[in-house]
Design an enzyme around this catalytic site. Structure first.
Site, PDB file in Angstrom:
ATOM      1  N   ASP A  57      -4.882  -6.751 -12.614  1.00  0.00           N
ATOM      2  CA  ASP A  57      -3.621  -7.341 -12.151  1.00  0.00           C
ATOM      3  C   ASP A  57      -2.720  -7.714 -13.325  1.00  0.00           C
ATOM      4  O   ASP A  57      -1.537  -7.395 -13.350  1.00  0.00           O
ATOM      5  CB  ASP A  57      -3.888  -8.611 -11.348  1.00  0.00           C
ATOM      6  CG  ASP A  57      -4.669  -8.333 -10.085  1.00  0.00           C
ATOM      7  OD1 ASP A  57      -4.542  -7.229  -9.541  1.00  0.00           O
ATOM      8  OD2 ASP A  57      -5.411  -9.223  -9.636  1.00  0.00           O
ATOM      9  N   ARG A 109       8.909   1.970   6.213  1.00  0.00           N
ATOM     10  CA  ARG A 109       9.527   1.003   7.128  1.00  0.00           C
ATOM     11  C   ARG A 109      11.049   0.982   6.999  1.00  0.00           C
ATOM     12  O   ARG A 109      11.696   0.010   7.396  1.00  0.00           O
ATOM     13  CB  ARG A 109       8.946  -0.371   6.868  1.00  0.00           C
ATOM     14  CG  ARG A 109       7.473  -0.400   7.227  1.00  0.00           C
ATOM     15  CD  ARG A 109       6.859  -1.724   6.979  1.00  0.00           C
ATOM     16  NE  ARG A 109       5.493  -1.713   7.474  1.00  0.00           N
ATOM     17  CZ  ARG A 109       4.799  -2.789   7.747  1.00  0.00           C
ATOM     18  NH1 ARG A 109       5.345  -3.967   7.597  1.00  0.00           N
ATOM     19  NH2 ARG A 109       3.572  -2.700   8.172  1.00  0.00           N
ATOM     20  N   LYS A 159       0.853  -1.196   0.000  1.00  0.00           N
ATOM     21  CA  LYS A 159       0.000   0.000   0.000  1.00  0.00           C
ATOM     22  C   LYS A 159       0.886   1.243   0.000  1.00  0.00           C
ATOM     23  O   LYS A 159       1.496   1.572   1.011  1.00  0.00           O
ATOM     24  CB  LYS A 159      -0.897  -0.023   1.240  1.00  0.00           C
ATOM     25  CG  LYS A 159      -1.965  -1.100   1.177  1.00  0.00           C
ATOM     26  CD  LYS A 159      -2.599  -1.368   2.519  1.00  0.00           C
ATOM     27  CE  LYS A 159      -1.800  -2.366   3.286  1.00  0.00           C
ATOM     28  NZ  LYS A 159      -2.420  -2.892   4.491  1.00  0.00           N
TER      29      LYS A 159
HETATM   30  N1  COA Z   1       7.095 -11.402   6.155  1.00  0.00           N
HETATM   31  C1  COA Z   1       6.370 -11.118   7.271  1.00  0.00           C
HETATM   32  N2  COA Z   1       5.378 -10.214   7.312  1.00  0.00           N
HETATM   33  C2  COA Z   1       5.101  -9.574   6.174  1.00  0.00           C
HETATM   34  C3  COA Z   1       5.781  -9.800   4.981  1.00  0.00           C
HETATM   35  C4  COA Z   1       6.841 -10.753   5.006  1.00  0.00           C
HETATM   36  N3  COA Z   1       7.531 -11.047   3.897  1.00  0.00           N
HETATM   37  N4  COA Z   1       5.265  -9.014   4.002  1.00  0.00           N
HETATM   38  C5  COA Z   1       4.282  -8.323   4.575  1.00  0.00           C
HETATM   39  N5  COA Z   1       4.187  -8.653   5.883  1.00  0.00           N
HETATM   40  C6  COA Z   1       3.252  -8.134   6.854  1.00  0.00           C
HETATM   41  C7  COA Z   1       3.024  -6.664   6.692  1.00  0.00           C
HETATM   42  O1  COA Z   1       4.024  -5.959   7.354  1.00  0.00           O
HETATM   43  C8  COA Z   1       1.677  -6.483   7.321  1.00  0.00           C
HETATM   44  O2  COA Z   1       1.848  -6.433   8.696  1.00  0.00           O
HETATM   45  P1  COA Z   1       0.932  -5.437   9.587  1.00  0.00           P
HETATM   46  O3  COA Z   1      -0.475  -5.952   9.431  1.00  0.00           O
HETATM   47  O4  COA Z   1       1.479  -5.599  10.940  1.00  0.00           O
HETATM   48  O5  COA Z   1       1.118  -4.070   9.005  1.00  0.00           O
HETATM   49  C9  COA Z   1       0.963  -7.784   7.015  1.00  0.00           C
HETATM   50  O6  COA Z   1       1.987  -8.730   6.662  1.00  0.00           O
HETATM   51  C10 COA Z   1      -0.006  -7.652   5.863  1.00  0.00           C
HETATM   52  O7  COA Z   1       0.694  -7.237   4.695  1.00  0.00           O
HETATM   53  P2  COA Z   1       0.038  -6.352   3.589  1.00  0.00           P
HETATM   54  O8  COA Z   1       0.796  -6.525   2.325  1.00  0.00           O
HETATM   55  O9  COA Z   1      -0.102  -4.961   4.069  1.00  0.00           O
HETATM   56  O10 COA Z   1      -1.369  -7.124   3.450  1.00  0.00           O
HETATM   57  P3  COA Z   1      -2.827  -6.557   3.286  1.00  0.00           P
HETATM   58  O11 COA Z   1      -3.696  -7.772   3.313  1.00  0.00           O
HETATM   59  O12 COA Z   1      -3.167  -5.478   4.226  1.00  0.00           O
HETATM   60  O13 COA Z   1      -2.824  -5.929   1.838  1.00  0.00           O
HETATM   61  C11 COA Z   1      -2.676  -5.893  -0.495  1.00  0.00           C
HETATM   62  C12 COA Z   1      -2.567  -6.744   0.752  1.00  0.00           C
HETATM   63  C13 COA Z   1      -2.287  -6.788  -1.668  1.00  0.00           C
HETATM   64  C14 COA Z   1      -4.115  -5.396  -0.677  1.00  0.00           C
HETATM   65  C15 COA Z   1      -1.725  -4.666  -0.375  1.00  0.00           C
HETATM   66  O14 COA Z   1      -0.424  -5.135  -0.163  1.00  0.00           O
HETATM   67  C16 COA Z   1      -1.742  -3.801  -1.627  1.00  0.00           C
HETATM   68  O15 COA Z   1      -2.597  -2.923  -1.781  1.00  0.00           O
HETATM   69  N6  COA Z   1      -0.762  -4.011  -2.521  1.00  0.00           N
HETATM   70  C17 COA Z   1      -0.619  -3.213  -3.750  1.00  0.00           C
HETATM   71  C18 COA Z   1      -1.586  -3.627  -4.808  1.00  0.00           C
HETATM   72  C19 COA Z   1      -1.551  -5.101  -5.100  1.00  0.00           C
HETATM   73  O16 COA Z   1      -0.522  -5.671  -5.405  1.00  0.00           O
HETATM   74  N7  COA Z   1      -2.726  -5.732  -4.994  1.00  0.00           N
HETATM   75  C20 COA Z   1      -2.872  -7.133  -5.271  1.00  0.00           C
HETATM   76  C21 COA Z   1      -3.026  -7.343  -6.697  1.00  0.00           C
HETATM   77  S1  COA Z   1      -3.105  -9.030  -7.127  1.00  0.00           S
END
Ligand code: COA
Length: 413
Positions: free
Chosen positions: A180, A115, A108
């Protein structure tokens, strides 16, 4: 170990990535889930790149929740389970990108920078790195928008793409996951464009790929008319918004997709549907290349096409029109697509083995490179299956790897 620098290619034993394809020797590291960013890496992996897939240590990539598509979207990749958002995790990430060409992350907005994983930090370790940030709405702009989670559906809705699809009564997302997959293609093309430049200059690049902007660009054909002339076309449903004889028509046994355009084609069509007398008139002169939907006899032409198609079998009509030089194709269902001899001859569908030894069928390598063909060299790995190998390649000792595992920075399968 604190900060391993870029290593000589021969400094450590290389992994099992075989040399093949146009991208052999290119290393891609990505940290992302699902489709938009990872499918870009998937294509590069099929074209020979060494692709390191960083997965969430706790849950893995949510793509693992699928049954079959994950096998297509994650073949040829090496899985490293790593949390890059701790001090040690950041060091591991830096060691992985030290000799990489492309780093792709999806999150996001500016999550990585927030970070502590800034472009500058990444470039300190690897000045020629191409960094690709994928997000729904970009790295900057209105903060409330920038920081939103995004998926295909929401970027289609925001970009005006969805409003162009569906019926007049009901907008619909174009499927499957085009927001996507178009983003993936944009990531591949822009990353390789940037790599071309970085190779020439030795200076990396940072790309801000906002999914909604990809859809804005891809969906701009009619938007251009609206922006410049205020023209709004109705949502077309199964038909073209401003031309006759383009769309999906019901036949006696299914549907046919017609795309009839051009002088010769229009003459043939009008004669075939019983309106040959319109040809060569003031309404439809002999050089009519487009049968506009606001043309004088458009409702009649559309009604006659519909009536005519209902009397035809889709495959037979496809054959007749194709032989006459008109673009037409029966709308094939999955079983018909897979039965096509053309696909067989081009090896469009192939079979390979999953990690557990069972067979999986899927799409072959696209496109076909004549001199540097792509390959499927391994199935989707288990979560963290390659953590050990990849970290060892990056210079971490067995003791350090064990410690990182014990404190939860990494995970091994
Ligand atoms: N190891 C451990 N933890 C990890 C990690 C890793 N490799 N990668 C991410 N995390 C953690 C994050 O820090 C986050 O922790 P928090 O809740 O404490 O902040 C948690 O996992 C969730 O990660 P996040 O990617 O923010 O997941 P989300 O479910 O909130 O959002 C998306 C997922 C895909 C909606 C978001 O990342 C996004 O909008 N991405 C850009 C657009 C995109 O790619 N969409 C998908 C298209 S297919």
């Amino acid at each position: 170990m604190t900060s391993p620098g870029p290593k000589e290619p021969s400094a450590v034993p290389t992994s099992a990535v075989p040399p093949f394809g146009a991208l052999q020797g290119v290393k891609v590291v990505y940290s992302a889930v699902e489709i938009a960013a990872p499918s870009a890496a998937a294509l590069m992996a099929e074209w020979g790149a060494d692709v390191v897939w960083i997965e969430n240590t706790r849950t893995g990539d949510s793509m693992r929740d699928t049954v079959n598509v994950k096998e297509l979207e994650r073949r040829n990749q090496r899985s490293v389970a790593l949390n890059p958002f701790t001090d040690e995790g950041r060091e591991v990430l830096l060691s992985l990108i030290a000799d990489a060409d492309i780093f792709v992350e999806s999150s996001k907005g500016p999550t990585y920078a927030r970070r502590g994983i800034t472009d500058e930090l990444l470039w300190e370790r690897n000045p020629r790195l191409v960094i690709v940030h994928v997000s729904g709405f970009g790295q900057y702009g209105v903060p409330e928008r920038v920081n939103r989670a995004a998926y295909d559906l929401t970027v289609q809705a925001y970009s005006g793409y969805m409003a162009q699809n569906g019926t007049p009564e009901q907008p619909m997302a174009a499927v499957p996951y085009v927001g996507d997959y178009f983003t993936s293609l944009m990531v591949v093309s822009s990353a390789l464009a940037a790599l071309h430049r970085a190779t020439a200059t030795g200076e990396g690049e940072s790309l801000d790929v906002a999914m909604y902007e990809v859809m804005l660009r891809i969906g701009s054909y009619y938007l251009m008319d609206y922006m410049n002339d205020g023209t709004v076309y109705p949502r077309p449903g199964p038909r073209h918004p401003n031309l006759c004889a383009i769309g999906e028509y019901r036949t006696s046994d299914g549907f046919i997709g017609l795309c009839i355009y051009g002088v010769k084609q229009n003459k043939y069509l009008l004669e075939r549907i019983g309106l040959g007398h319109l040809w060569g008139t003031e309404d439809y002169p002999e050089d009519t290349s487009a049968l506009w939907l606001d043309g004088p006899q458009a409702p009649l032409i559309e009604a006659k096409i519909e009536e005519f198609c209902l009397t035809q079998k889709a495959l037979e009509l496809e054959k007749e029109f194709s032989e006459a030089g008109l673009a037409a194709n029966a709308v094939l269902e999955f079983d018909q697509v897979l039965a096509e001899e053309h696909l067989a001859q081009r090896e469009a569908i192939v079979e390979w083995k999953r990690q557990d030894g069972s067979n999986v069928k899927g799409i072959g390598i696209v496109p076909k490179f004549a001199r540097n063909p792509g390959q499927i060299w391994r199935p989707m790995p288990d979560l963290g299956q390659d953590t050990d190998t990849v970290l060892t390649e990056a210079g971490w000792t067995p003791e350090e790897i064990s410690r990182l595992e014990d404190n939860g920075t990494i995970r091994r399968s």
